[in-house]
Design a protein around this motif. Structure first.
Motif, PDB file in Angstrom:
ATOM      1  N   LYS A  15       0.741  -1.558  -0.478  1.00 55.23           N
ATOM      2  CA  LYS A  15       0.118  -0.113  -0.118  1.00 55.23           C
ATOM      3  C   LYS A  15       0.403   1.228   0.231  1.00 55.23           C
ATOM      4  CE  LYS A  15      -4.286  -1.986   2.100  1.00 55.23           C
ATOM      5  NZ  LYS A  15      -5.197  -1.376   3.182  1.00 55.23           N
ATOM      6  N   GLN A  16       1.703   1.585   0.822  1.00 56.34           N
ATOM      7  CA  GLN A  16       2.906   2.242   0.100  1.00 56.34           C
ATOM      8  C   GLN A  16       3.813   2.357  -1.056  1.00 56.34           C
ATOM      9  OE1 GLN A  16       3.274   4.473   3.214  1.00 56.34           O
ATOM     10  NE2 GLN A  16       4.789   6.277   1.730  1.00 56.34           N
ATOM     11  N   GLU A  17       3.978   1.875  -1.716  1.00 56.82           N
ATOM     12  CA  GLU A  17       4.847   1.535  -2.331  1.00 56.82           C
ATOM     13  C   GLU A  17       3.450   1.788  -3.395  1.00 56.82           C
ATOM     14  OE1 GLU A  17       7.021  -0.677  -5.891  1.00 56.82           O
ATOM     15  OE2 GLU A  17       7.023  -1.761  -3.777  1.00 56.82           O
ATOM     16  N   ILE A  18       2.144   1.418  -3.427  1.00 57.72           N
ATOM     17  CA  ILE A  18       1.193   2.254  -4.358  1.00 57.72           C
ATOM     18  C   ILE A  18       0.822   3.811  -4.151  1.00 57.72           C
ATOM     19  CG2 ILE A  18      -1.380   2.286  -5.039  1.00 57.72           C
ATOM     20  CD1 ILE A  18      -0.456  -1.224  -4.464  1.00 57.72           C
ATOM     21  N   GLN A  19       1.212   4.122  -2.510  1.00 60.73           N
ATOM     22  CA  GLN A  19       1.021   5.065  -2.879  1.00 60.73           C
ATOM     23  C   GLN A  19       1.819   6.715  -3.568  1.00 60.73           C
ATOM     24  OE1 GLN A  19      -0.892   6.234   1.027  1.00 60.73           O
ATOM     25  NE2 GLN A  19      -0.913   8.282   0.954  1.00 60.73           N
ATOM     26  N   GLU A  20       3.096   6.256  -3.060  1.00 61.95           N
ATOM     27  CA  GLU A  20       4.110   6.548  -2.951  1.00 61.95           C
ATOM     28  C   GLU A  20       3.767   6.413  -4.949  1.00 61.95           C
ATOM     29  OE1 GLU A  20       8.387   5.621  -1.945  1.00 61.95           O
ATOM     30  OE2 GLU A  20       7.483   5.669   0.389  1.00 61.95           O
ATOM     31  N   VAL A  21       3.404   6.022  -5.844  1.00 61.41           N
ATOM     32  CA  VAL A  21       3.318   6.209  -7.412  1.00 61.41           C
ATOM     33  C   VAL A  21       2.941   7.458  -6.971  1.00 61.41           C
ATOM     34  CG1 VAL A  21       2.300   4.827  -9.004  1.00 61.41           C
ATOM     35  CG2 VAL A  21       4.241   3.608  -7.852  1.00 61.41           C
ATOM     36  N   VAL A  22       1.192   6.822  -6.729  1.00 61.73           N
ATOM     37  CA  VAL A  22       0.116   8.012  -7.266  1.00 61.73           C
ATOM     38  C   VAL A  22       0.529   9.670  -6.947  1.00 61.73           C
ATOM     39  CG1 VAL A  22      -2.301   8.997  -6.034  1.00 61.73           C
ATOM     40  CG2 VAL A  22      -1.887   6.609  -6.489  1.00 61.73           C
ATOM     41  N   VAL A  23       1.632   9.464  -5.591  1.00 61.24           N
ATOM     42  CA  VAL A  23       2.073  10.935  -5.308  1.00 61.24           C
ATOM     43  C   VAL A  23       3.420  11.251  -6.363  1.00 61.24           C
ATOM     44  CG1 VAL A  23       2.923  12.334  -3.229  1.00 61.24           C
ATOM     45  CG2 VAL A  23       1.007  10.874  -3.486  1.00 61.24           C
ATOM     46  N   ARG A  24       4.179  10.623  -6.758  1.00 63.57           N
ATOM     47  CA  ARG A  24       4.877  11.251  -7.353  1.00 63.57           C
ATOM     48  C   ARG A  24       4.331  11.238  -8.939  1.00 63.57           C
ATOM     49  NH1 ARG A  24       7.720   5.564  -7.179  1.00 63.57           N
ATOM     50  NH2 ARG A  24       7.520   6.120  -5.601  1.00 63.57           N
ATOM     51  N   TYR A  25       3.821  10.669  -8.954  1.00 64.32           N
ATOM     52  CA  TYR A  25       2.670  11.044 -10.848  1.00 64.32           C
ATOM     53  C   TYR A  25       2.797  12.493 -10.484  1.00 64.32           C
ATOM     54  CZ  TYR A  25      -0.716  11.088 -14.201  1.00 64.32           C
ATOM     55  OH  TYR A  25      -1.280  11.439 -15.970  1.00 64.32           O
ATOM     56  N   MET A  26       1.554  12.801  -9.447  1.00 64.67           N
ATOM     57  CA  MET A  26       1.008  14.209  -9.603  1.00 64.67           C
ATOM     58  C   MET A  26       2.776  15.480  -9.370  1.00 64.67           C
ATOM     59  SD  MET A  26      -1.771  14.196  -9.494  1.00 64.67           S
ATOM     60  CE  MET A  26      -3.068  13.326  -9.704  1.00 64.67           C
ATOM     61  N   ARG A  27       3.565  14.890  -8.408  1.00 67.59           N
ATOM     62  CA  ARG A  27       4.359  15.714  -8.137  1.00 67.59           C
ATOM     63  C   ARG A  27       5.105  15.737  -9.657  1.00 67.59           C
ATOM     64  NH1 ARG A  27       9.884  13.959  -5.212  1.00 67.59           N
ATOM     65  NH2 ARG A  27      10.235  12.708  -6.473  1.00 67.59           N
ATOM     66  N   GLY A  28       5.338  14.549 -10.546  1.00 66.47           N
ATOM     67  CA  GLY A  28       5.974  14.609 -11.778  1.00 66.47           C
ATOM     68  C   GLY A  28       4.878  15.568 -12.949  1.00 66.47           C
ATOM     69  N   ILE A  29       3.739  15.666 -12.506  1.00 67.02           N
ATOM     70  CA  ILE A  29       2.689  16.887 -13.446  1.00 67.02           C
ATOM     71  C   ILE A  29       2.880  18.063 -12.993  1.00 67.02           C
ATOM     72  CG2 ILE A  29       0.571  17.085 -13.527  1.00 67.02           C
ATOM     73  CD1 ILE A  29      -0.001  14.847 -15.273  1.00 67.02           C
ATOM     74  N   ASP A  30       3.767  17.948 -12.436  1.00 68.54           N
ATOM     75  CA  ASP A  30       3.674  19.258 -11.277  1.00 68.54           C
ATOM     76  C   ASP A  30       5.155  20.197 -12.223  1.00 68.54           C
ATOM     77  OD1 ASP A  30       1.052  19.905 -10.162  1.00 68.54           O
ATOM     78  OD2 ASP A  30       1.913  19.627  -8.448  1.00 68.54           O
TER      79      ASP A  30
END
Length: 188
Positions: A15-30
């Motif tokens: 779950k932690q790894e998956i949540q980090e992918v979700v947050v990393r995606y948004m960081r990459g977008i911004d």
């Protein structure tokens, strides 16, 4: 340690790894970091961007690349209420629901500049392939939007005035995130 504890720990780590992918995606977008965003998808992933795009994730990313990397593009995405569900029958898949609040500064149709605040919800199908979690299929659904005139006053001038010393965020690779060192002298 009871027999279930290793399993529970594995679930928490997934779950932690998956949540980090979700947050990393948004960081990459911004940050306009296309490689980071692309790395959040699995090969062959698909994207349903709420009626604006439906198809391969690689094509979606190509369609928004110029807007994301433009040096004056301003976006901030807040990801909240991330719920990761791992079905007990398949340890290598997950369904992830997250809410997104996005701020963007955009060129209006009349040529002016405005600010827009948008809420959306994302439902992802994740999978673990070759030992890493990634997005296999993403579905975005729009919730609401509020457009407004641009009014950046930095707390009515209390934080920064016309000759502002504020250091602003930047796009990849110029943002502080990508610096070799975070020491003050590296960013003067």
């Amino acid at each position: 340690m009871s027999p279930s504890e290793p399993t529970r720990l594995a679930v928490l780590l997934d779950k932690q790894e998956i949540q980090e992918v979700v947050v990393r995606y948004m960081r990459g977008i911004d940050r306009g970091d296309l490689a980071t965003v692309a790395g959040c998808y699995l090969p062959g992933a698909t994207e349903d961007h709420g009626g604006l795009f439906v198809g391969p994730a690689t094509d979606y990313l190509a369609s928004v690349a110029d807007a994301l990397t433009h040096p004056r593009a301003v976006t901030t995405h807040f990801t909240t209420n991330v719920l990761v569900e791992l079905p007990p029958e398949d340890a290598d898949t997950a369904r992830v629901e997250s809410y997104v609040l996005a701020f963007a500064r955009v060129r209006r149709p009349d040529g002016g500049v405005g600010d827009t605040l948008t809420a959306a919800r994302i439902v992802d199908e994740f999978a673990r392939e070759d030992g890493r979690w990634g997005i296999r299929h993403r579905v975005l659904r729009w919730e609401w939007n509020h457009d407004m005139d641009r009014t950046e006053g930095w707390a009515f001038g209390l934080i920064a005035g016309p000759d502002s010393p504020l250091r602003r965020s930047a796009k990849h690779p110029d943002d502080v995130l990508y610096a070799d060192s975070l020491a003050p002298e590296a960013h003067a």
